[in-house]
Design a protein around this motif. Structure first.
Motif, PDB file in Angstrom:
ATOM      1  N   ALA A  49     -36.385   1.484 -40.418  1.00 21.90           N
ATOM      2  CA  ALA A  49     -37.051   0.675 -41.442  1.00 21.90           C
ATOM      3  C   ALA A  49     -38.316   1.307 -41.989  1.00 21.90           C
ATOM      4  CB  ALA A  49     -37.341  -0.716 -40.874  1.00 21.90           C
ATOM      5  N   TYR A  50     -39.269   1.617 -41.101  1.00 21.38           N
ATOM      6  CA  TYR A  50     -40.554   2.101 -41.614  1.00 21.38           C
ATOM      7  C   TYR A  50     -40.409   3.446 -42.310  1.00 21.38           C
ATOM      8  CZ  TYR A  50     -45.468   3.024 -42.216  1.00 21.38           C
ATOM      9  OH  TYR A  50     -46.699   3.291 -42.801  1.00 21.38           O
ATOM     10  N   GLN A  51     -39.366   4.179 -41.971  1.00 24.11           N
ATOM     11  CA  GLN A  51     -39.198   5.521 -42.520  1.00 24.11           C
ATOM     12  C   GLN A  51     -38.562   5.542 -43.904  1.00 24.11           C
ATOM     13  OE1 GLN A  51     -37.426   6.891 -38.522  1.00 24.11           O
ATOM     14  NE2 GLN A  51     -38.464   8.704 -39.299  1.00 24.11           N
ATOM     15  N   ILE A  52     -37.825   4.472 -44.269  1.00 25.46           N
ATOM     16  CA  ILE A  52     -37.108   4.518 -45.557  1.00 25.46           C
ATOM     17  C   ILE A  52     -37.415   3.334 -46.480  1.00 25.46           C
ATOM     18  CG2 ILE A  52     -35.156   5.793 -44.537  1.00 25.46           C
ATOM     19  CD1 ILE A  52     -33.459   3.181 -45.046  1.00 25.46           C
ATOM     20  N   GLU A  53     -37.760   2.156 -45.940  1.00 26.73           N
ATOM     21  CA  GLU A  53     -37.785   0.948 -46.784  1.00 26.73           C
ATOM     22  C   GLU A  53     -38.862   0.965 -47.858  1.00 26.73           C
ATOM     23  OE1 GLU A  53     -36.079  -2.398 -43.588  1.00 26.73           O
ATOM     24  OE2 GLU A  53     -38.103  -2.562 -44.393  1.00 26.73           O
ATOM     25  N   SER A  60     -47.610  -3.359 -39.618  1.00 26.44           N
ATOM     26  CA  SER A  60     -47.214  -2.896 -38.288  1.00 26.44           C
ATOM     27  C   SER A  60     -48.232  -1.883 -37.802  1.00 26.44           C
ATOM     28  CB  SER A  60     -45.834  -2.211 -38.363  1.00 26.44           C
ATOM     29  OG  SER A  60     -45.987  -0.903 -38.961  1.00 26.44           O
ATOM     30  N   ILE A  61     -48.056  -1.426 -36.545  1.00 27.44           N
ATOM     31  CA  ILE A  61     -48.988  -0.413 -36.024  1.00 27.44           C
ATOM     32  C   ILE A  61     -48.852   0.886 -36.812  1.00 27.44           C
ATOM     33  CG2 ILE A  61     -49.125  -1.396 -33.711  1.00 27.44           C
ATOM     34  CD1 ILE A  61     -47.073   0.688 -32.754  1.00 27.44           C
ATOM     35  N   TRP A  62     -47.698   1.117 -37.448  1.00 24.48           N
ATOM     36  CA  TRP A  62     -47.563   2.359 -38.220  1.00 24.48           C
ATOM     37  C   TRP A  62     -48.243   2.239 -39.575  1.00 24.48           C
ATOM     38  CZ3 TRP A  62     -46.893   7.362 -37.679  1.00 24.48           C
ATOM     39  CH2 TRP A  62     -46.447   7.809 -36.421  1.00 24.48           C
ATOM     40  N   GLY A  98     -46.075   4.880 -45.076  1.00 23.54           N
ATOM     41  CA  GLY A  98     -44.760   4.315 -45.409  1.00 23.54           C
ATOM     42  C   GLY A  98     -44.827   3.229 -46.463  1.00 23.54           C
ATOM     43  N   ASP A  99     -45.908   3.191 -47.244  1.00 23.83           N
ATOM     44  CA  ASP A  99     -46.051   2.113 -48.240  1.00 23.83           C
ATOM     45  C   ASP A  99     -44.848   2.041 -49.178  1.00 23.83           C
ATOM     46  OD1 ASP A  99     -49.697   2.197 -48.805  1.00 23.83           O
ATOM     47  OD2 ASP A  99     -48.442   1.660 -47.065  1.00 23.83           O
ATOM     48  N   GLU A 100     -44.376   3.228 -49.645  1.00 24.32           N
ATOM     49  CA  GLU A 100     -43.210   3.253 -50.556  1.00 24.32           C
ATOM     50  C   GLU A 100     -42.005   3.954 -49.929  1.00 24.32           C
ATOM     51  OE1 GLU A 100     -44.998   5.009 -54.124  1.00 24.32           O
ATOM     52  OE2 GLU A 100     -44.820   3.029 -55.045  1.00 24.32           O
ATOM     53  N   ALA A 101     -42.272   4.962 -49.103  1.00 24.42           N
ATOM     54  CA  ALA A 101     -41.227   5.710 -48.390  1.00 24.42           C
ATOM     55  C   ALA A 101     -40.119   6.140 -49.362  1.00 24.42           C
ATOM     56  CB  ALA A 101     -40.687   4.904 -47.221  1.00 24.42           C
ATOM     57  N   CYS A 102     -38.863   5.722 -49.090  1.00 30.97           N
ATOM     58  CA  CYS A 102     -37.743   6.070 -49.986  1.00 30.97           C
ATOM     59  C   CYS A 102     -37.380   4.920 -50.903  1.00 30.97           C
ATOM     60  CB  CYS A 102     -36.532   6.452 -49.148  1.00 30.97           C
ATOM     61  SG  CYS A 102     -36.875   7.702 -47.899  1.00 30.97           S
ATOM     62  N   ASP A 103     -38.207   3.843 -50.830  1.00 33.63           N
ATOM     63  CA  ASP A 103     -37.984   2.632 -51.634  1.00 33.63           C
ATOM     64  C   ASP A 103     -36.593   2.055 -51.400  1.00 33.63           C
ATOM     65  OD1 ASP A 103     -37.822   1.574 -55.054  1.00 33.63           O
ATOM     66  OD2 ASP A 103     -38.944   0.655 -53.393  1.00 33.63           O
ATOM     67  N   SER A 104     -36.123   2.195 -50.167  1.00 37.01           N
ATOM     68  CA  SER A 104     -34.772   1.721 -49.875  1.00 37.01           C
ATOM     69  C   SER A 104     -34.704   0.200 -49.893  1.00 37.01           C
ATOM     70  CB  SER A 104     -34.302   2.232 -48.503  1.00 37.01           C
ATOM     71  OG  SER A 104     -32.913   2.066 -48.371  1.00 37.01           O
ATOM     72  N   TYR A 105     -35.871  -0.452 -49.753  1.00 39.44           N
ATOM     73  CA  TYR A 105     -35.894  -1.922 -49.837  1.00 39.44           C
ATOM     74  C   TYR A 105     -35.338  -2.385 -51.184  1.00 39.44           C
ATOM     75  CZ  TYR A 105     -37.862  -6.692 -49.776  1.00 39.44           C
ATOM     76  OH  TYR A 105     -38.031  -8.068 -49.816  1.00 39.44           O
ATOM     77  N   HIS A 106     -35.640  -1.609 -52.250  1.00 38.51           N
ATOM     78  CA  HIS A 106     -35.153  -1.965 -53.588  1.00 38.51           C
ATOM     79  C   HIS A 106     -33.883  -1.205 -53.964  1.00 38.51           C
ATOM     80  CE1 HIS A 106     -39.593  -2.886 -53.936  1.00 38.51           C
ATOM     81  NE2 HIS A 106     -39.031  -4.049 -54.236  1.00 38.51           N
ATOM     82  N   LEU A 160     -19.761   8.761 -48.338  1.00 34.03           N
ATOM     83  CA  LEU A 160     -19.851   9.691 -47.199  1.00 34.03           C
ATOM     84  C   LEU A 160     -18.660   9.504 -46.256  1.00 34.03           C
ATOM     85  CD1 LEU A 160     -21.485  11.855 -45.653  1.00 34.03           C
ATOM     86  CD2 LEU A 160     -22.837   9.968 -44.664  1.00 34.03           C
ATOM     87  N   GLY A 161     -18.169   8.244 -46.196  1.00 31.45           N
ATOM     88  CA  GLY A 161     -16.972   7.996 -45.386  1.00 31.45           C
ATOM     89  C   GLY A 161     -17.261   7.689 -43.930  1.00 31.45           C
ATOM     90  N   VAL A 162     -18.494   7.224 -43.644  1.00 32.36           N
ATOM     91  CA  VAL A 162     -18.839   6.917 -42.247  1.00 32.36           C
ATOM     92  C   VAL A 162     -18.218   5.597 -41.800  1.00 32.36           C
ATOM     93  CG1 VAL A 162     -20.993   8.250 -42.163  1.00 32.36           C
ATOM     94  CG2 VAL A 162     -21.041   5.877 -43.009  1.00 32.36           C
ATOM     95  N   ASP A 163     -18.011   5.511 -40.461  1.00 31.40           N
ATOM     96  CA  ASP A 163     -17.503   4.263 -39.875  1.00 31.40           C
ATOM     97  C   ASP A 163     -18.646   3.289 -39.616  1.00 31.40           C
ATOM     98  OD1 ASP A 163     -14.763   5.350 -39.363  1.00 31.40           O
ATOM     99  OD2 ASP A 163     -15.910   6.725 -38.073  1.00 31.40           O
ATOM    100  N   VAL A 164     -19.836   3.848 -39.257  1.00 33.78           N
ATOM    101  CA  VAL A 164     -20.974   3.011 -38.873  1.00 33.78           C
ATOM    102  C   VAL A 164     -22.243   3.491 -39.570  1.00 33.78           C
ATOM    103  CG1 VAL A 164     -19.951   2.529 -36.606  1.00 33.78           C
ATOM    104  CG2 VAL A 164     -21.594   4.401 -36.839  1.00 33.78           C
ATOM    105  N   TYR A 165     -23.158   2.569 -39.778  1.00 37.79           N
ATOM    106  CA  TYR A 165     -24.493   2.877 -40.295  1.00 37.79           C
ATOM    107  C   TYR A 165     -25.493   2.248 -39.351  1.00 37.79           C
ATOM    108  CZ  TYR A 165     -28.683   2.769 -43.319  1.00 37.79           C
ATOM    109  OH  TYR A 165     -29.958   2.916 -43.840  1.00 37.79           O
ATOM    110  N   ARG A 166     -26.329   3.102 -38.747  1.00 37.00           N
ATOM    111  CA  ARG A 166     -27.367   2.635 -37.832  1.00 37.00           C
ATOM    112  C   ARG A 166     -28.681   2.528 -38.585  1.00 37.00           C
ATOM    113  NH1 ARG A 166     -30.969   5.908 -33.673  1.00 37.00           N
ATOM    114  NH2 ARG A 166     -32.072   4.116 -32.806  1.00 37.00           N
ATOM    115  N   PHE A 167     -29.234   1.321 -38.616  1.00 37.34           N
ATOM    116  CA  PHE A 167     -30.540   1.114 -39.263  1.00 37.34           C
ATOM    117  C   PHE A 167     -31.370   0.193 -38.373  1.00 37.34           C
ATOM    118  CE2 PHE A 167     -29.933  -3.270 -40.688  1.00 37.34           C
ATOM    119  CZ  PHE A 167     -28.548  -3.403 -40.659  1.00 37.34           C
ATOM    120  N   SER A 168     -32.663   0.115 -38.638  1.00 38.09           N
ATOM    121  CA  SER A 168     -33.469  -0.782 -37.810  1.00 38.09           C
ATOM    122  C   SER A 168     -33.981  -1.953 -38.640  1.00 38.09           C
ATOM    123  CB  SER A 168     -34.653  -0.039 -37.185  1.00 38.09           C
ATOM    124  OG  SER A 168     -35.683   0.183 -38.135  1.00 38.09           O
TER     125      SER A 168
END
Ligand SMILES: CCOCCOc1ccc(-c2cn(C[C@@H]3NC[C@@H](O)[C@H]3O)nn2)cc1
Length: 447
Positions: free
Chosen positions: A18-22, A33-35, A51-59, A71-79
């Protein structure tokens, strides 16, 4: 050409946090958060990044889900961002935060991608840090409240859960070495945080059993691999001490219900002790369904008197390095997995993170990251060797889907198979994306 063919039921995935992409750090009711605190404190993060904007994945999550589908993945791991979904530390939900993750989860399921949720990927609410954070045993209760709220909200559609990501990083790297948030340098604090993270893991597992009876839960320790420089006992023992710090210290309590005596003796020499209360180890060691393993690098190492906590020195000279400076050491991946299998038996394992930092930029609309493809070939070959050696590997989840905020390194270090332009947030699939796409579709690759 050699073909590396994987078992047909092996799950392929990609991971983020989350903190790395959202981004959207101050949007949608999210609390600090502490980060947020750590990254906004000058000197803590390279180039003053945060991480204020990061990758803006929230939007941009819809685009990111489409990238995952292609990509064709079976699973996506996110926090899940704990401070985004909880309005306070007593269990009040933030409806906007819940709605965001519900939409993301439904989008993934609609595209046939299984969500794997990490509950704690380092973004502790600052309000809890203000009362001592993970050093304070009360934080364990707050985590259990948060975990139960997530199981209640999402347990009907998410069946694989990870409690704690890389407890060594969240405890010792963050409270003893001090390069991650909250940035303390106190061995006792590191030990206390490590114990409370393991206790929080156990409490979440306890709650999970009653709330998501058809689900699977585990945690995701990280480890590197150190091979003794020589067969001298002092080199062998030095490597063992350092590796126990990541492996046994975080796995013996879960799988054996005890902390390793060797490290307890070493910590005692520094007047630092693990404070175990009645029932703690029973809580920590209840059965889990899988173990995540995060592996990036390793090296040879040798005894060096009075060097660090364990009188050990890693030797990185002579190895090819990634752009974060870590040796490329695929044999360590095989050695680590077979070592863990010998220690803990047939616990199902998901590789919850493996990947490499290479900082290529976009040129003529493409990113030629052949070094990352080579790294993945070497490490997937090591993984295949471990599978052939009987290690029960259930899945491989690549770190990371996209370039993102690499903690104290900020945006200077790129781990993604998708390039992110941090000014425009434009995503560009790298050559490694297209290589991995063939692996997820074919379940084999050619060396
Ligand atoms: C002065 C001593 O300094 C030592 C620095 O020591 C480390 C050790 C380990 C790491 C580290 C980073 N990552 C990748 C992340 N895993 C989780 C995911 O969020 C990825 O971004 N894994 N381990 C960083 C720094």
């Amino acid at each position: 050409m050699t073909t590396i063919q994987f078992p047909k039921d092996l799950k392929w995935g990609a991971a983020t946090a989350a903190y790395q992409i959202e981004g959207a750090a101050n949007k949608g009711g999210r609390r600090p958060s502490i980060w947020d605190t750590f990254s906004h404190t000058p000197g803590n993060v390279k180039n003053g990044d945060n991480g204020d904007e990061a990758c803006d994945s929230y939007h941009r999550y819809e685009e990111d889900v489409q990238i995952l589908k292609e990509l064709g993945v079976d699973v996506y791991r996110f926090s899940i961002s704990w401070p985004r979904v909880m309005k306070d530390d007593e269990g009040t939900l933030n409806p906007e935060g819940i709605a965001y993750y519900r939409t993301l989860i439904q989008s993934l399921i609609t595209e046939g991608i299984e969500p794997i949720i990490t509950l704690y990927h380092w973004d502790l609410p600052q309000t809890l840090q203000d009362i001592g954070g993970w050093e304070n045993r009360e934080t364990v209760n707050a985590f259990q409240t948060y975990a139960e709220a997530m199981f209640r909200e999402f347990g009907d559609s998410v069946k694989k859960w990870i409690t704690i990501n890389e407890p060594w990083c969240a405890s010792f790297l963050s409270n003893y070495i001090g390069v991650h948030a909250p940035g303390k340098q106190d061995l006792q604090a590191g030990i206390d945080v490590a114990h409370h993270l393991l206790l929080a893991h156990g409490r979440a597992v306890e709650s999970f059993r009653g709330m998501v009876p058809d689900g699977e839960i585990g945690y995701a320790p990280n480890a590197d691999w150190l091979e003794p420089y020589s067969n001298s006992q002092e080199d062998i023992d030095a490597c063992k001490r350092d590796m126990q710090w990541k492996i046994e210290w975080f796995m013996d309590p879960v799988f054996k219900g005890e902390y390793p005596a060797l490290l307890q003796d070493i910590f005692a020499k520094h007047n630092a002790y693990v404070k175990v209360e009645e029932g703690d180890l029973e809580t920590i060691s209840q059965p889990i369904d899988f173990m995540g393993i995060n592996y990036y690098s390793g090296s040879i190492a040798r005894h060096k008197k009075d060097n660090g906590l364990f009188d050990v020195e890693a030797i990185w000279d002579g190895y090819d390095k990634t752009d974060i400076g870590w040796p490329v050491y695929p044999e360590g991946f095989y050695n680590l997995l077979t070592h863990i299998h010998q220690l803990y038996g047939d616990v199902p394992i998901y590789i919850t993170e493996n990947g490499a930092c290479y900082n290529h930029e976009v040129e003529n609309g493409m990113v030629n990251d052949q070094e990352r493809i080579d790294y993945l070939k070497q490490h997937l070959t090591a993984l295949h060797r471990a599978i052939k050696s009987g290690v029960p590997i259930k899945g491989y989840i690549l770190w990371s889907l996209m370039d993102n905020f690499e903690w104290a390194e900020g945006y200077s270090k790129r781990f993604g198979i998708v390039h992110v332009n941090y000014r425009t947030f434009e995503r560009t699939k790298k050559e490694s994306y297209y290589w991995y796409q063939k692996v997820t579709h074919n379940n084999w690759f050619e060396l």
